[in-house]
Design an enzyme around this catalytic site. Structure first.
Site, mmCIF file in Angstrom:
data_model
loop_
_atom_site.group_PDB
_atom_site.id
_atom_site.type_symbol
_atom_site.label_atom_id
_atom_site.label_comp_id
_atom_site.label_asym_id
_atom_site.label_seq_id
_atom_site.Cartn_x
_atom_site.Cartn_y
_atom_site.Cartn_z
ATOM 1 N N LYS A 1 89.166 16.681 35.204
ATOM 2 C CA LYS A 1 88.746 15.284 35.351
ATOM 3 C C LYS A 1 87.320 15.186 35.870
ATOM 4 O O LYS A 1 86.484 14.463 35.308
ATOM 5 C CB LYS A 1 89.694 14.554 36.321
ATOM 6 C CG LYS A 1 89.318 13.101 36.566
ATOM 7 C CD LYS A 1 90.175 12.472 37.656
ATOM 8 C CE LYS A 1 89.795 13.021 39.014
ATOM 9 N NZ LYS A 1 90.510 12.350 40.131
ATOM 10 N N ASP B 1 91.541 9.561 35.591
ATOM 11 C CA ASP B 1 91.696 9.185 36.994
ATOM 12 C C ASP B 1 92.814 8.152 37.118
ATOM 13 O O ASP B 1 93.455 7.784 36.127
ATOM 14 C CB ASP B 1 90.368 8.682 37.582
ATOM 15 C CG ASP B 1 89.896 7.376 36.943
ATOM 16 O OD1 ASP B 1 90.656 6.751 36.172
ATOM 17 O OD2 ASP B 1 88.755 6.970 37.231
#
Length: 212
Positions: free
Chosen positions: A133, A152
């Site tokens: 991420k 996220d």
């Protein structure tokens, strides 16, 4: 619900595309600017983006981002969760991306022969504090966003809301991340909104703004 999303996209499309164009320009800036972006993405896990951005801007202004110790940097990470660890990650990243004279050479040290997904993997393997991420977030913020997702909590919440995923994961293994990424890609194609635009659209749906 899809109609509502597409209406929201229509309203924000110009703003989203302008932001993506701005990201593409960042890679042409100097190494210190690129390094600041990398550090911003180190701070964001479990912390608010605006707070992290303010901390980085203050560290840049004082010069501590480029020469400060862990304890000096930590003092500027006000409101950032796990500030001890993140101050250490910044110092370690600075050392990793600097030459033998201590000068930051991040653009030189980023591999040139890798595509976006390979580069994401390389960053996750080499930058302490980065997973898939954070690596994708950094790459997106310097304009390298082909085929990448930033999964996220804002994005996952919206994917769940639109039935793309059946439940909100508490944590993501690499395997789960890649599986959800494929589902998001398929959803993006189905609704006719590019992956990078959909990411910013979801983010703005949650926060009320198109930021980074």
């Amino acid at each position: 619900m899809i109609e509502s999303l597409q209406k929201s996209y229509s309203e924000r499309k110009e703003m989203i595309r302008n932001r993506l164009e701005y990201f593409k320009s960042v890679i042409n800036e100097d190494d210190k600017r690129i390094f600041a972006e990398l550090c911003f993405c180190l701070l964001t896990p479990q912390s608010k983006a605006r707070i992290c951005d303010a901390a980085i801007q203050n560290l840049v202004k004082t010069g501590l981002l480029y020469n400060g110790s862990e304890s000096e940097i930590k003092d500027f990470l006000i409101g950032v969760r796990f500030n001890n660890n993140k101050a250490r990650y910044i110092v370690e990243a600075r050392e990793f991306f600097s030459d033998e004279n201590g000068k930051i050479k991040i653009k030189e040290k980023l591999p040139k022969n890798k595509n976006s997904t390979e580069l994401r993997e390389w960053l996750a393997d080499n930058v302490k504090g980065y997973g898939l991420k954070e690596s994708a977030h950094f790459l997106r913020n310097i304009g390298i966003y082909d085929d990448l997702t930033i999964l996220d909590r804002h994005i996952l919440k919206n994917l769940h809301r639109h039935g793309v995923i059946s439940e909100l994961p508490i944590s993501l293994s690499k395997k789960q991340y890649l599986e959800i990424e494929e589902k998001m890609k398929k959803f993006s194609q189905e609704i006719g909104i590019s992956l990078e635009e959909l990411d910013l659209l979801f983010w703005s749906e949650e926060t009320g703004e198109v930021f980074k």
